[in-house]
Scaffold this active site. Structure first.
Site, PDB file in Angstrom:
ATOM      1  N   ARG A  37      14.700   0.458  -5.569  1.00 34.98           N
ATOM      2  CA  ARG A  37      14.973   1.406  -4.802  1.00 34.98           C
ATOM      3  C   ARG A  37      16.373   1.347  -4.472  1.00 34.98           C
ATOM      4  O   ARG A  37      16.787   0.399  -4.140  1.00 34.98           O
ATOM      5  CB  ARG A  37      14.076   1.633  -3.501  1.00 34.98           C
ATOM      6  CG  ARG A  37      12.676   1.826  -3.699  1.00 34.98           C
ATOM      7  CD  ARG A  37      11.789   2.014  -2.609  1.00 34.98           C
ATOM      8  NE  ARG A  37      10.389   2.032  -2.848  1.00 34.98           N
ATOM      9  CZ  ARG A  37       9.427   2.176  -1.909  1.00 34.98           C
ATOM     10  NH1 ARG A  37       9.531   1.963  -0.633  1.00 34.98           N
ATOM     11  NH2 ARG A  37       8.153   2.083  -2.401  1.00 34.98           N
ATOM     12  N   ARG A  95      14.693  -5.587   3.186  1.00 34.23           N
ATOM     13  CA  ARG A  95      14.845  -4.193   2.428  1.00 34.23           C
ATOM     14  C   ARG A  95      15.700  -4.668   1.250  1.00 34.23           C
ATOM     15  O   ARG A  95      16.805  -4.952   1.278  1.00 34.23           O
ATOM     16  CB  ARG A  95      15.419  -3.221   3.443  1.00 34.23           C
ATOM     17  CG  ARG A  95      15.377  -2.173   2.752  1.00 34.23           C
ATOM     18  CD  ARG A  95      16.288  -1.235   3.771  1.00 34.23           C
ATOM     19  NE  ARG A  95      15.696  -1.047   5.003  1.00 34.23           N
ATOM     20  CZ  ARG A  95      14.867   0.008   5.289  1.00 34.23           C
ATOM     21  NH1 ARG A  95      14.509   0.853   4.371  1.00 34.23           N
ATOM     22  NH2 ARG A  95      14.135  -0.096   6.476  1.00 34.23           N
ATOM     23  N   GLU A 150       6.635  -2.784   9.239  1.00 38.64           N
ATOM     24  CA  GLU A 150       5.706  -2.005   8.163  1.00 38.64           C
ATOM     25  C   GLU A 150       5.584  -3.091   7.057  1.00 38.64           C
ATOM     26  O   GLU A 150       6.511  -3.618   6.654  1.00 38.64           O
ATOM     27  CB  GLU A 150       6.276  -0.822   7.863  1.00 38.64           C
ATOM     28  CG  GLU A 150       5.569   0.031   6.888  1.00 38.64           C
ATOM     29  CD  GLU A 150       6.391   0.872   5.949  1.00 38.64           C
ATOM     30  OE1 GLU A 150       6.330   1.210   5.042  1.00 38.64           O
ATOM     31  OE2 GLU A 150       7.422   1.563   6.466  1.00 38.64           O
ATOM     32  N   SER A 162       1.794   1.210   3.719  1.00 39.12           N
ATOM     33  CA  SER A 162       1.506   2.872   4.001  1.00 39.12           C
ATOM     34  C   SER A 162       0.352   3.369   3.365  1.00 39.12           C
ATOM     35  O   SER A 162       0.663   3.052   1.836  1.00 39.12           O
ATOM     36  CB  SER A 162       2.900   3.472   3.882  1.00 39.12           C
ATOM     37  OG  SER A 162       3.945   3.564   5.032  1.00 39.12           O
ATOM     38  N   ARG A 203       7.392  -8.493   1.460  1.00 35.35           N
ATOM     39  CA  ARG A 203       7.306  -8.322   2.982  1.00 35.35           C
ATOM     40  C   ARG A 203       6.123  -9.301   3.487  1.00 35.35           C
ATOM     41  O   ARG A 203       6.063  -9.956   4.593  1.00 35.35           O
ATOM     42  CB  ARG A 203       6.966  -6.954   3.462  1.00 35.35           C
ATOM     43  CG  ARG A 203       8.155  -6.302   3.221  1.00 35.35           C
ATOM     44  CD  ARG A 203       8.350  -4.773   3.984  1.00 35.35           C
ATOM     45  NE  ARG A 203       9.626  -4.435   4.078  1.00 35.35           N
ATOM     46  CZ  ARG A 203       9.916  -3.250   4.886  1.00 35.35           C
ATOM     47  NH1 ARG A 203       9.149  -2.817   5.887  1.00 35.35           N
ATOM     48  NH2 ARG A 203      11.298  -2.982   4.880  1.00 35.35           N
TER      49      ARG A 203
END
Length: 429
Positions: free
Chosen positions: A262, A277, A349, A352, A390
């Site tokens: 990403r 990130r 987070e 999801s 994560r």
């Protein structure tokens, strides 16, 4: 992609759903393009009928020796041919405008999704586990003494720039163990089929899951046109693109552990410390393909699959429902799992899980047929099960000890040769 027929039938309901996402009414613009397209198609069909009639009469006029009528009819045929071409061009142009407009509109939220503008309006639905009461000030993952020998940001920056990490030794082994543990749990306990997929895909695959055209800047494209996948949602979901499945095949439940890429466009200055990130990371992705009637229950089941991983690792977490203003582009409803990070003294987070309804299926033309019925669009769902990096952060921060060592979750011990901790020097023992 949205159903133009549903918008025609109830434009007010469509605009009301968009308003819940903070989007101004779009049905007037959509229906204007749709009407122009349909009018052009109708005009082309009328011209075609007139051309066909005139073409049949041309021969009769010629045979009767009626030269004037023959010339008139021949001119009419040519006129209608040009009219058909013009109307077809207009119809195709309006169809493209309509398709581009619809492709850029997000999915409509389910009625049960809470209204809201941003993450502050998300709603917590449950919480599991309690953060440890520590007698010392916890550190962030990259500050922990045991972790520092195995997490090298400077070397990664020399190779690739910012937001990359090089893992070594014990930390890397824990990272690899986490991915394997997640896969084994999903395969053996949750009934998912492990799938190995490419990480390079064509435009059509990215379009099918809603990553194109609107979010091109969030992903990386090679010079010869392939896209690096941002998640295996792209590849797993597109395995049914263009298919008509038998309802007996459903649900299809898949998982994959892949590298993900990403660009993190628009996130400058956010979460730049550590490996929270990154531009390149690993994730176990879950995807389900199911019938419309079963999709809500499937969403809850997938959420439980992700929650189970955190519970087995003994990591405190909370489950929230995203509000309308915080949901992803393709989602009708999303559960976020947020894991406790003592180094940040907050929940962050880690997964999801989203139900997309037939939104992606329409873009991919993925359908199923019940026995004796007509084909209808499948429902697609996706979710992280989990983001490995994560999860590594959470394991390290929650297991940290005052002397700088890290105690590791019991479920990982078999994957680590029976070792139970990373000592303060960075070695497994």
């Amino acid at each position: 992609m949205h159903d133009i027929r549903a918008i025609r039938e109830n434009p007010a309901a469509f605009d009301a759903s968009l308003a819940r996402r903070g989007i101004a009414p779009l049905s007037p613009e959509i229906l204007a393009h749709d009407e122009a397209r349909r009018s052009a198609i109708q005009a082309a069909e009328s011209a075609q009928a007139a051309q066909n009639t005139a073409s049949k009469a041309v021969g009769a006029a010629k045979a009767a020796g009626n030269d004037a009528e023959f010339e008139r009819l021949r001119a009419l045929v040519a006129e209608k041919k040009a009219e058909i071409a013009a109307m077809t061009t207009t119809a195709n142009a309006e169809d493209l405008r309509l398709r581009d407009l619809l492709a850029g509109i997000p999915n409509l939220p389910l009625a049960e999704v809470p209204d809201g503008r941003d993450e502050a309006d998300n709603v917590e639905v449950r919480r599991w586990g309690s953060p440890r009461n520590l007698s010392f000030t916890p550190k962030e993952h990259f500050e922990i003494k045991a972790v520092q020998p195995g997490m090298d940001f400077a070397a990664a920056a020399k190779l690739s720039g910012a937001r990359f990490v090089l893992l070594r030794g014990a930390v890397l082994r824990v990272h690899r163990a986490l991915g394997q543990f997640m896969l084994d749990t999903h395969i053996n306990e949750h009934g998912l089929t492990e799938t190995w997929t490419p990480v390079l895909v064509k435009d059509e695959a990215m379009f099918g899951t809603g990553n194109l055209p609107k979010f091109a800047e969030d992903s990386y494209q090679t010079t010869n046109g392939w896209w690096l996948i941002p998640t295996a949602e792209v590849t797993l979901t597109n395995t049914v693109a263009g298919e008509i499945l038998d309802d007996a095949q459903l649900p299809i439940r898949m998982c994959a552990l892949t590298q993900c890429f990403r660009s993190e466009a628009g996130s400058a200055g956010k979460d730049t410390s550590g490996m929270l990130r990154q531009h390149q990371f690993e994730k176990v992705e879950m995807v389900s393909i199911t019938t419309p009637e079963a999709s809500l229950a499937e969403h809850d089941r997938m959420t439980r699959c992700a929650e189970a991983i955190l519970e087995k690792l003994g990591l405190p977490y909370r489950t929230i429902v995203l509000c309308t203003g915080d949901m992803g582009f393709g989602s009708q409803k999303t559960h976020d799992l947020e894991v406790w990070l003592p180094g940040q003294n907050t929940y962050r987070e880690i997964s999801s899980v989203s139900i997309c309804g037939d939104f992606q299926a329409r873009r991919m033309n993925a359908r199923f047929r019940a026995q004796g019925g007509k084909p209808e669009f499948v429902h697609t769902l996706n979710g992280s099960g989990l983001a490995v990096g994560r999860c590594l952060i959470a394991v390290l921060e929650n297991g940290q000890q005052e002397d700088g060592s890290v105690d590791l979750p019991a479920v990982l011990h078999p994957y680590l040769g029976g070792n139970t901790r990373i000592n303060a020097a960075g070695g497994l023992e």
